[in-house]
Design a protein around this motif. Structure first.
Motif, PDB file in Angstrom:
ATOM      1  N   THR B 214       0.862  -1.175   0.000  1.00  0.00           N
ATOM      2  CA  THR B 214       0.000   0.000   0.000  1.00  0.00           C
ATOM      3  C   THR B 214       0.910   1.241   0.000  1.00  0.00           C
ATOM      4  O   THR B 214       2.088   1.140   0.358  1.00  0.00           O
ATOM      5  N   PRO B 215       0.364   2.403  -0.400  1.00  0.00           N
ATOM      6  CA  PRO B 215       1.206   3.600  -0.502  1.00  0.00           C
ATOM      7  C   PRO B 215       2.019   3.863   0.765  1.00  0.00           C
ATOM      8  O   PRO B 215       3.199   4.211   0.689  1.00  0.00           O
ATOM      9  N   GLY B 216       1.447   3.654   1.923  1.00  0.00           N
ATOM     10  CA  GLY B 216       2.137   3.957   3.177  1.00  0.00           C
ATOM     11  C   GLY B 216       3.280   3.001   3.477  1.00  0.00           C
ATOM     12  O   GLY B 216       4.120   3.285   4.328  1.00  0.00           O
ATOM     13  N   GLU B 462      -6.831   4.997   3.598  1.00  0.00           N
ATOM     14  CA  GLU B 462      -5.747   5.033   4.571  1.00  0.00           C
ATOM     15  C   GLU B 462      -6.289   4.929   5.991  1.00  0.00           C
ATOM     16  O   GLU B 462      -5.642   4.362   6.876  1.00  0.00           O
ATOM     17  N   ALA B 463      -7.474   5.468   6.219  1.00  0.00           N
ATOM     18  CA  ALA B 463      -8.040   5.474   7.574  1.00  0.00           C
ATOM     19  C   ALA B 463      -8.314   4.046   8.041  1.00  0.00           C
ATOM     20  O   ALA B 463      -8.023   3.680   9.187  1.00  0.00           O
ATOM     21  N   CYS B 464      -8.852   3.219   7.145  1.00  0.00           N
ATOM     22  CA  CYS B 464      -9.134   1.822   7.509  1.00  0.00           C
ATOM     23  C   CYS B 464      -7.836   1.065   7.757  1.00  0.00           C
ATOM     24  O   CYS B 464      -7.744   0.241   8.670  1.00  0.00           O
ATOM     25  N   GLU B 465      -6.841   1.366   6.930  1.00  0.00           N
ATOM     26  CA  GLU B 465      -5.533   0.726   7.097  1.00  0.00           C
ATOM     27  C   GLU B 465      -4.966   1.093   8.472  1.00  0.00           C
ATOM     28  O   GLU B 465      -4.420   0.233   9.181  1.00  0.00           O
ATOM     29  N   ARG B 466      -5.097   2.368   8.839  1.00  0.00           N
ATOM     30  CA  ARG B 466      -4.551   2.816  10.119  1.00  0.00           C
ATOM     31  C   ARG B 466      -5.302   2.196  11.286  1.00  0.00           C
ATOM     32  O   ARG B 466      -4.701   1.823  12.287  1.00  0.00           O
ATOM     33  N   LEU B 472      -5.259  -3.570  16.076  1.00  0.00           N
ATOM     34  CA  LEU B 472      -4.895  -4.995  16.096  1.00  0.00           C
ATOM     35  C   LEU B 472      -3.423  -5.247  15.790  1.00  0.00           C
ATOM     36  O   LEU B 472      -2.988  -6.395  15.752  1.00  0.00           O
ATOM     37  N   THR B 473      -2.622  -4.171  15.570  1.00  0.00           N
ATOM     38  CA  THR B 473      -1.238  -4.293  15.072  1.00  0.00           C
ATOM     39  C   THR B 473      -1.170  -5.229  13.862  1.00  0.00           C
ATOM     40  O   THR B 473      -0.260  -6.044  13.732  1.00  0.00           O
ATOM     41  N   VAL B 474      -2.148  -5.077  13.005  1.00  0.00           N
ATOM     42  CA  VAL B 474      -2.186  -5.857  11.766  1.00  0.00           C
ATOM     43  C   VAL B 474      -1.934  -4.903  10.596  1.00  0.00           C
ATOM     44  O   VAL B 474      -2.402  -3.767  10.620  1.00  0.00           O
ATOM     45  N   THR B 475      -1.183  -5.347   9.612  1.00  0.00           N
ATOM     46  CA  THR B 475      -0.931  -4.508   8.439  1.00  0.00           C
ATOM     47  C   THR B 475      -1.350  -5.230   7.167  1.00  0.00           C
ATOM     48  O   THR B 475      -1.517  -6.452   7.153  1.00  0.00           O
ATOM     49  N   CYS B 491     -15.465  -3.392   2.222  1.00  0.00           N
ATOM     50  CA  CYS B 491     -14.294  -3.249   3.110  1.00  0.00           C
ATOM     51  C   CYS B 491     -14.605  -3.822   4.486  1.00  0.00           C
ATOM     52  O   CYS B 491     -15.643  -3.529   5.081  1.00  0.00           O
ATOM     53  N   VAL B 492     -13.699  -4.657   4.996  1.00  0.00           N
ATOM     54  CA  VAL B 492     -13.925  -5.342   6.265  1.00  0.00           C
ATOM     55  C   VAL B 492     -13.995  -4.351   7.430  1.00  0.00           C
ATOM     56  O   VAL B 492     -14.585  -4.649   8.473  1.00  0.00           O
ATOM     57  N   VAL B 493     -13.459  -3.131   7.233  1.00  0.00           N
ATOM     58  CA  VAL B 493     -13.488  -2.143   8.312  1.00  0.00           C
ATOM     59  C   VAL B 493     -14.707  -1.233   8.183  1.00  0.00           C
ATOM     60  O   VAL B 493     -15.522  -1.137   9.085  1.00  0.00           O
ATOM     61  N   CYS B 494     -14.849  -0.581   7.008  1.00  0.00           N
ATOM     62  CA  CYS B 494     -15.863   0.457   6.883  1.00  0.00           C
ATOM     63  C   CYS B 494     -17.076   0.047   6.044  1.00  0.00           C
ATOM     64  O   CYS B 494     -18.068   0.756   5.991  1.00  0.00           O
ATOM     65  N   GLY B 495     -16.961  -1.075   5.343  1.00  0.00           N
ATOM     66  CA  GLY B 495     -18.091  -1.532   4.548  1.00  0.00           C
ATOM     67  C   GLY B 495     -18.222  -0.890   3.185  1.00  0.00           C
ATOM     68  O   GLY B 495     -19.119  -1.229   2.415  1.00  0.00           O
TER      69      GLY B 495
END
Lengths: 508, 508
Positions: B214-216, B462-466, B472-475, B491-495
């Motif tokens: 990912t970009p980050g 990026e927000a979901c990634e963060r 969860l310290t998951v990347t 998206c598993v975080v935001c849908g």
């Protein structure tokens, strides 16, 4: 391009040897200066040569029971200080790491930050850092010997640098061994000298003299330093490899102690030894000619370049296919255990220019293939150890079948030539006047034109050694281990008793 | 020594994985910490493994048209600053050389002296220093592509280090290529990813997932970073190699410009790519077991250890000679183009202890030879991919003749085992609660026991990634290049909309 009477390298060796050297290194695409002071870029053709040197030496080290390992690049300042002569020898020219990050300064520009408690030295050599590790590994005589080599980069902050011969960073191998007895360590020191001599002569086609250094020329901290010395074509000596008997000096500095067979405690006896990318400079100066580099086949990055001579476009496909099948047939031949190395150079450029490029690079054999060669199932071959225009046609199959023999012949020819040169410029000299004349350039404009190696008597006195250094910039290159075999005599400087002749020369 | 129910390594993997790792690295004699902060000593057995890794990769690089060269260790600070993201990425952890000698200070102790006008950075990676050289080499499109690799040491001042996985100094290879077009550079970036994947799977028996970061998570200054990611036995991911598409960023920073085919001027397109001694840490964590290291035969320093079992002194000579002849017969066999590697371990020590030493080192095959084996012209063989006590007698000649096949079988078995483990711990997860549960250790005392790799949808935000990093310290380990093949989702975080699943994991 070089014409009938000119040469590919200008100046010639006899015009300006140091400049000729720089030109050959450049024209052969071996290396170039980088923008970092004193550090070089080793270009692919030069690095490939280094890979061959590594492979040859590495095989010999392994065959004599050594293994490779890797130790840290950095040496804590306190380690370097443990051996007094050693730190004295290296403190004046070392890269010192003092910080571990960069931070924006007041003007926004980055400045060093995160000051280290103890400065770190970028290794100039690794006796002290490796010694610290061996001290942990060695408890008992059962842990000895340790026979380890390391391939690494090292840094010595040289003020005047020359590609390969003296650079701030260079690549090398450094062997570090630890033994139970003085005798064993001495046998190791001698064994490695022998490996270096054999390698120089058989792989590099570079005849060398061997012996020990005088006390003033020893490795800092060593009890004795053995060396191989080769004669360059300007008749100067190049120290091409050293093998040090360190006695118990570094073992004491690092604390390498072991329980002896009879239950006592003693310090180990250590050695260290190395050769570096300097060998490449030696190869250039021993074998190079006024047309450029000349690679001994045993270490040449490639053995044969196939040069398709295409004059009409419709010839291209059949000639290329003839060339590729020739290359495949050559690669199927073995030269000292490996496939013959072949490049097919099909770049679209002037054929003459292309041929000269490969001459300057020093490839052992050039094979031109034109339509007529193809028709006759022939090849047109130029050997790098002969004149650039001395080319001869021969049947393709005979050339392929005889390739290993021709390469061996070139190897032997280069070695014989270098040995003859060295012999021609080595003389036994007894009188001081003759000695001084031998080392005094006939022409002041060409200070490199002096006699060569003088085999002369020496009283073992430091004052005489210093006098020849001061008066003539000549040093004792080595004291032959069988020095006394030639019989005693009188010191060429002071006339006092001498146990035998030693080797004097100007040196790199 | 390990008994029927115990193991050679303590703690076991399921007791304390990080500590198990350190114990295996030590017991296998791969490496140890040095007295220089964060720098390791790579011991002979570990270095020999690295030499095998080098040889395998180097062959693949050369087969894809690359050549080796060598560039300076030091980078002027001003070079590092040329690419803004790049310096940002490396300034916080670099070794800074500020002085070039040592001098006695007021108290007689040595202190840094000879301050440099411009500080030098010990290379953390070489894009900028190599770029400066390419800028000189490249004038025209005819000078492109440049396809160069370098084997070197690099330094990144890591605060928390672990042998092989994260050390201040490490060994690696870094490829640096320059191309005429964006397409060509992208093809190169993909080609190297493929080399890395193939090498990991075929030589290291290490299945990997591939994709882009990912970009980050990109290399500082890169346009895109491709990577291979492997699953360790604690189900964490290890980034095992990266291939960067640098676009024209570094060419602009370094001034690598060329004359185009139509007479214009353009910046070159560059790539860089590397793998390091970290791969050794990966090998330990993928294949190691509770008895120590397990070496895949393709990169094992040696394939077979022959262990003479001598109970009475008069048996010694005949058994040793039987062992040596067995070793010679094995060495005459070829495994993937090289002789089978054999060690005869005749050290005078307890046979059980000796056998366990080789188990811990991970050698693929152990062959015990006692008087009865000799009589029967047999051997007693233990395979490292089976239990330590699972040994079987077999006729000597059959063993010799079948050695390459057995080694291949072990190689395949390790690979299958690792692939099955990875498959078992990889799951497609769609709901946030399931996702969070997957990555939440069942037992708080063992934070390493989590699910593994989650293949889940991501909105590219990026927000979901963060959020998953913070909660969860998951990347996101990688975004598969064929991500869209599996179809879109939420998206598993935001849908929100997702183009396809990506790989989530905890990571080293």
């Amino acid at each position: 391009m070089a014409q009938q009477d000119t040469h590919a390298i200008s100046p010639r060796r006899d015009e300006d040897y140091p400049e000729w050297y720089q030109q050959v290194v450049g024209a052969a695409e071996l290396a170039e200066a980088s923008s970092v002071r004193g550090c070089m870029v080793i270009k692919p053709w030069g690095y490939s040569l280094w890979e061959r040197i590594q492979a040859g030496l590495d095989g010999m080290f392994k065959a004599t029971g050594h293994v490779n390992a890797y130790f840290p690049l950095f040496i804590p300042l306190s380690y370097l200080e443990k051996e007094a002569e050693h730190v004295e020898g290296f403190a004046k020219e070392c890269a010192v790491v003092t910080h571990h990050r960069l931070e924006a300064g007041p003007d926004g520009k980055l400045v060093p930050a995160g000051k280290l408690e103890e400065p770190l030295i970028v290794r100039p050599t690794s006796e002290t850092i490796i010694g610290a590790t061996y001290a942990k590994w060695v408890q008992s005589y059962r842990d000895l010997p340790i026979l380890i080599n390391q391939w690494a980069n090292v840094v010595r902050w040289e003020m005047r640098t020359r590609l390969f011969l003296r650079t701030t960073e260079f690549l090398w191998q450094e062997g570090h061994t630890a033994h139970e007895t003085s005798d064993e360590a001495w046998v190791e020191t001698r064994k490695i000298l022998d490996v270096y001599r054999t390698f120089a002569e058989e792989y590099l086609a570079m005849p060398v003299l061997t012996g020990e250094k005088t006390p003033g020329q020893r490795f800092p901290g060593a009890v004795n330093t053995l060396c191989i010395e080769a004669m360059m074509q300007d008749r100067k000596a190049l120290q091409a490899g050293t093998s040090h008997f360190l006695g118990q000096n570094f073992a004491k500095a690092s604390g390498i102690m072991y329980q002896t067979r009879d239950g006592g405690r003693d310090f180990a006896w250590t050695t260290s030894w190395g050769v570096s990318t300097r060998l490449i400079g030696g190869l250039v100066m021993v074998h190079g000619d006024d047309d450029g580099m000349v690679m001994p086949p045993r270490v040449a990055p490639s053995h044969v370049v196939v040069l398709p001579i295409v004059r009409k476009e419709q010839e291209r496909a059949p000639i290329m296919s003839y060339c590729e099948s020739l290359a495949a047939a050559l690669r199927a031949q073995s030269y000292h255990g490996s496939p013959v190395g072949v490049v097919v150079d099909s770049r679209d450029m002037n054929a003459g220019e292309k041929g000269w490029q490969w001459i300057k690079r020093g490839i052992p054999l050039r094979v031109e293939v034109g339509p007529r060669d193809m028709e006759k199932q022939a090849v047109f071959v130029g050997r790098r150890d002969k004149g650039p225009r001395e080319k001869a046609g021969q049947p393709r199959d005979a050339f392929v079948a005889g390739i290993a023999a021709v390469l061996d012949e070139i190897q032997q020819n280069l070695r014989d030539r270098a040995a003859a040169f060295q012999a021609r410029h080595t003389r036994a000299i007894d009188a001081w006047d003759d000695f001084a004349a031998f080392f005094t350039p006939a022409n002041a404009e060409k200070p490199e034109i002096h006699g060569g190696f003088a085999m002369s008597h020496w009283c073992d006195g430091e004052a005489c050694e210093r006098k020849i250094a001061d008066d003539l910039t000549v040093t004792i290159r080595c004291v032959p281990l069988d020095r006394e075999k030639g019989g005693p005599g009188k010191c060429v400087v002071c006339g006092k008793e001498s146990k035998g002749r030693v080797v004097f020369a100007k040196a790199y």
